[in-house]
Design a protein around this motif. Structure first.
Motif, PDB file in Angstrom:
ATOM      1  N   SER A 162       0.804  -1.224   0.000  1.00 35.44           N
ATOM      2  CA  SER A 162       0.000   0.000   0.000  1.00 35.44           C
ATOM      3  C   SER A 162       0.834   1.270   0.000  1.00 35.44           C
ATOM      4  O   SER A 162       0.291   2.374  -0.119  1.00 35.44           O
ATOM      5  CB  SER A 162      -0.924   0.027   1.227  1.00 35.44           C
ATOM      6  N   TYR A 163       2.131   1.138   0.142  1.00 39.47           N
ATOM      7  CA  TYR A 163       2.985   2.304   0.317  1.00 39.47           C
ATOM      8  C   TYR A 163       4.154   2.311  -0.652  1.00 39.47           C
ATOM      9  O   TYR A 163       4.656   1.261  -1.058  1.00 39.47           O
ATOM     10  CB  TYR A 163       3.539   2.346   1.741  1.00 39.47           C
ATOM     11  N   ALA A 164       4.592   3.520  -0.961  1.00 41.86           N
ATOM     12  CA  ALA A 164       5.853   3.691  -1.673  1.00 41.86           C
ATOM     13  C   ALA A 164       7.004   3.293  -0.750  1.00 41.86           C
ATOM     14  O   ALA A 164       6.812   3.119   0.458  1.00 41.86           O
ATOM     15  CB  ALA A 164       6.006   5.139  -2.111  1.00 41.86           C
ATOM     16  N   MET A 165       8.188   3.160  -1.332  1.00 42.95           N
ATOM     17  CA  MET A 165       9.388   2.857  -0.555  1.00 42.95           C
ATOM     18  C   MET A 165      10.554   3.669  -1.111  1.00 42.95           C
ATOM     19  O   MET A 165      10.544   4.055  -2.293  1.00 42.95           O
ATOM     20  CB  MET A 165       9.719   1.373  -0.630  1.00 42.95           C
ATOM     21  N   GLY A 166      11.544   3.902  -0.264  1.00 38.67           N
ATOM     22  CA  GLY A 166      12.691   4.671  -0.713  1.00 38.67           C
ATOM     23  C   GLY A 166      13.986   4.150  -0.121  1.00 38.67           C
ATOM     24  O   GLY A 166      13.981   3.418   0.871  1.00 38.67           O
ATOM     25  N   TRP A 167      15.074   4.528  -0.787  1.00 43.88           N
ATOM     26  CA  TRP A 167      16.420   4.259  -0.287  1.00 43.88           C
ATOM     27  C   TRP A 167      17.133   5.595  -0.089  1.00 43.88           C
ATOM     28  O   TRP A 167      17.059   6.482  -0.955  1.00 43.88           O
ATOM     29  CB  TRP A 167      17.209   3.404  -1.265  1.00 43.88           C
ATOM     30  N   PHE A 168      17.845   5.690   1.017  1.00 44.45           N
ATOM     31  CA  PHE A 168      18.669   6.852   1.327  1.00 44.45           C
ATOM     32  C   PHE A 168      20.055   6.347   1.718  1.00 44.45           C
ATOM     33  O   PHE A 168      20.245   5.166   1.982  1.00 44.45           O
ATOM     34  CB  PHE A 168      18.071   7.652   2.488  1.00 44.45           C
ATOM     35  N   ARG A 169      21.023   7.255   1.771  1.00 42.60           N
ATOM     36  CA  ARG A 169      22.352   6.870   2.220  1.00 42.60           C
ATOM     37  C   ARG A 169      22.995   8.012   2.994  1.00 42.60           C
ATOM     38  O   ARG A 169      22.657   9.188   2.780  1.00 42.60           O
ATOM     39  CB  ARG A 169      23.233   6.452   1.047  1.00 42.60           C
ATOM     40  N   GLN A 170      23.918   7.630   3.862  1.00 40.24           N
ATOM     41  CA  GLN A 170      24.644   8.630   4.641  1.00 40.24           C
ATOM     42  C   GLN A 170      26.116   8.242   4.672  1.00 40.24           C
ATOM     43  O   GLN A 170      26.478   7.194   5.215  1.00 40.24           O
ATOM     44  CB  GLN A 170      24.101   8.742   6.058  1.00 40.24           C
ATOM     45  N   SER A 199      28.290  -0.631 -11.302  1.00 45.82           N
ATOM     46  CA  SER A 199      29.347   0.363 -11.578  1.00 45.82           C
ATOM     47  C   SER A 199      29.628   1.210 -10.346  1.00 45.82           C
ATOM     48  O   SER A 199      29.678   2.438 -10.410  1.00 45.82           O
ATOM     49  CB  SER A 199      28.935   1.252 -12.752  1.00 45.82           C
ATOM     50  N   LEU A 200      29.800   0.553  -9.235  1.00 45.97           N
ATOM     51  CA  LEU A 200      29.970   1.267  -7.974  1.00 45.97           C
ATOM     52  C   LEU A 200      31.259   2.070  -7.960  1.00 45.97           C
ATOM     53  O   LEU A 200      32.276   1.671  -8.541  1.00 45.97           O
ATOM     54  CB  LEU A 200      29.941   0.289  -6.804  1.00 45.97           C
ATOM     55  N   LYS A 201      31.178   3.203  -7.281  1.00 43.74           N
ATOM     56  CA  LYS A 201      32.309   4.121  -7.161  1.00 43.74           C
ATOM     57  C   LYS A 201      32.653   4.305  -5.687  1.00 43.74           C
ATOM     58  O   LYS A 201      31.783   4.132  -4.827  1.00 43.74           O
ATOM     59  CB  LYS A 201      31.931   5.482  -7.750  1.00 43.74           C
ATOM     60  N   PRO A 202      33.882   4.695  -5.378  1.00 44.00           N
ATOM     61  CA  PRO A 202      34.232   4.936  -3.969  1.00 44.00           C
ATOM     62  C   PRO A 202      33.297   5.946  -3.300  1.00 44.00           C
ATOM     63  O   PRO A 202      33.007   5.817  -2.102  1.00 44.00           O
ATOM     64  CB  PRO A 202      35.666   5.456  -4.063  1.00 44.00           C
ATOM     65  N   GLU A 203      32.803   6.910  -4.052  1.00 42.70           N
ATOM     66  CA  GLU A 203      31.897   7.912  -3.471  1.00 42.70           C
ATOM     67  C   GLU A 203      30.514   7.352  -3.153  1.00 42.70           C
ATOM     68  O   GLU A 203      29.681   8.045  -2.567  1.00 42.70           O
ATOM     69  CB  GLU A 203      31.773   9.135  -4.380  1.00 42.70           C
ATOM     70  N   ASP A 204      30.248   6.099  -3.520  1.00 46.07           N
ATOM     71  CA  ASP A 204      28.996   5.455  -3.121  1.00 46.07           C
ATOM     72  C   ASP A 204      29.095   4.852  -1.726  1.00 46.07           C
ATOM     73  O   ASP A 204      28.103   4.359  -1.188  1.00 46.07           O
ATOM     74  CB  ASP A 204      28.629   4.346  -4.113  1.00 46.07           C
ATOM     75  N   THR A 205      30.288   4.885  -1.140  1.00 49.63           N
ATOM     76  CA  THR A 205      30.469   4.351   0.206  1.00 49.63           C
ATOM     77  C   THR A 205      29.589   5.106   1.198  1.00 49.63           C
ATOM     78  O   THR A 205      29.646   6.332   1.292  1.00 49.63           O
ATOM     79  CB  THR A 205      31.942   4.456   0.625  1.00 49.63           C
ATOM     80  N   ALA A 206      28.763   4.372   1.925  1.00 55.66           N
ATOM     81  CA  ALA A 206      27.818   4.978   2.862  1.00 55.66           C
ATOM     82  C   ALA A 206      27.057   3.878   3.583  1.00 55.66           C
ATOM     83  O   ALA A 206      27.123   2.707   3.201  1.00 55.66           O
ATOM     84  CB  ALA A 206      26.830   5.883   2.125  1.00 55.66           C
ATOM     85  N   VAL A 207      26.321   4.282   4.600  1.00 55.56           N
ATOM     86  CA  VAL A 207      25.308   3.405   5.180  1.00 55.56           C
ATOM     87  C   VAL A 207      24.028   3.648   4.395  1.00 55.56           C
ATOM     88  O   VAL A 207      23.594   4.804   4.239  1.00 55.56           O
ATOM     89  CB  VAL A 207      25.087   3.692   6.667  1.00 55.56           C
ATOM     90  N   TYR A 208      23.433   2.590   3.908  1.00 57.02           N
ATOM     91  CA  TYR A 208      22.225   2.682   3.094  1.00 57.02           C
ATOM     92  C   TYR A 208      21.015   2.284   3.934  1.00 57.02           C
ATOM     93  O   TYR A 208      21.028   1.243   4.604  1.00 57.02           O
ATOM     94  CB  TYR A 208      22.340   1.783   1.867  1.00 57.02           C
ATOM     95  N   TYR A 209      19.983   3.117   3.874  1.00 52.44           N
ATOM     96  CA  TYR A 209      18.766   2.910   4.639  1.00 52.44           C
ATOM     97  C   TYR A 209      17.569   2.773   3.696  1.00 52.44           C
ATOM     98  O   TYR A 209      17.447   3.535   2.734  1.00 52.44           O
ATOM     99  CB  TYR A 209      18.486   4.100   5.545  1.00 52.44           C
ATOM    100  N   CYS A 210      16.691   1.834   4.009  1.00 52.30           N
ATOM    101  CA  CYS A 210      15.400   1.859   3.329  1.00 52.30           C
ATOM    102  C   CYS A 210      14.398   2.539   4.270  1.00 52.30           C
ATOM    103  O   CYS A 210      14.581   2.557   5.484  1.00 52.30           O
ATOM    104  CB  CYS A 210      14.930   0.465   2.915  1.00 52.30           C
TER     105      CYS A 210
END
Length: 124
Positions: free
Chosen positions: A31-39, A85-96
């Motif tokens: 019933s809901y949308a979902m998202g991904w964030f990173r820090q 095609s991951l890059k070093p700048e993609d390094t983060a904690v990923y949250y849904c």
């Protein structure tokens, strides 16, 4: 109470791929949308991708467009983030995260429920 549990993070070399999963408890996932964030260390949390309740609409941050793909399986109460095609700048904690909407917001404050996060580290 809905809970979100991320998995699939890890250490990968630049140019590699990972697939993150986020499993949701409860019977209202579809019933809901979902998202991904990173820090990333020393930075604010930022939007990565979002998907509408049906999967018919997806949105991406410019920094990941063309490399990351968000998808969902409502039968499994799971949302995915395929990262190529991951890059070093993609390094983060990923949250849904889950907003209280069927459409997919792009701003953090509209998301109400968050997972605990999974670490992604991309080595150069």
């Amino acid at each position: 109470q809905v809970q979100l549990v991320e998995s699939g993070g890890g250490l990968v070399q630049a140019g590699g791929s990972l697939r993150l999963s986020c499993a949701a408890s409860g019977r209202t996932f579809s019933s809901y949308a979902m998202g991904w964030f990173r820090q990333a260390p020393g930075k604010e949390r930022e939007f990565v991708a979002a998907i509408s309740w049906s999967g018919g609409a997806t949105y991406y941050a410019d920094s990941v467009k063309g490399r990351f793909t968000i998808s969902r399986d409502n039968a499994k109460n799971t949302v995915y983030l395929q990262m190529n095609s991951l890059k070093p700048e993609d390094t983060a904690v990923y949250y849904c995260a889950r907003p209280d909407t069927t459409w997919a917001p792009l701003v953090e404050k509209q998301y109400e429920i968050w997972g605990q996060g999974t670490q992604v580290t991309v080595s150069s």
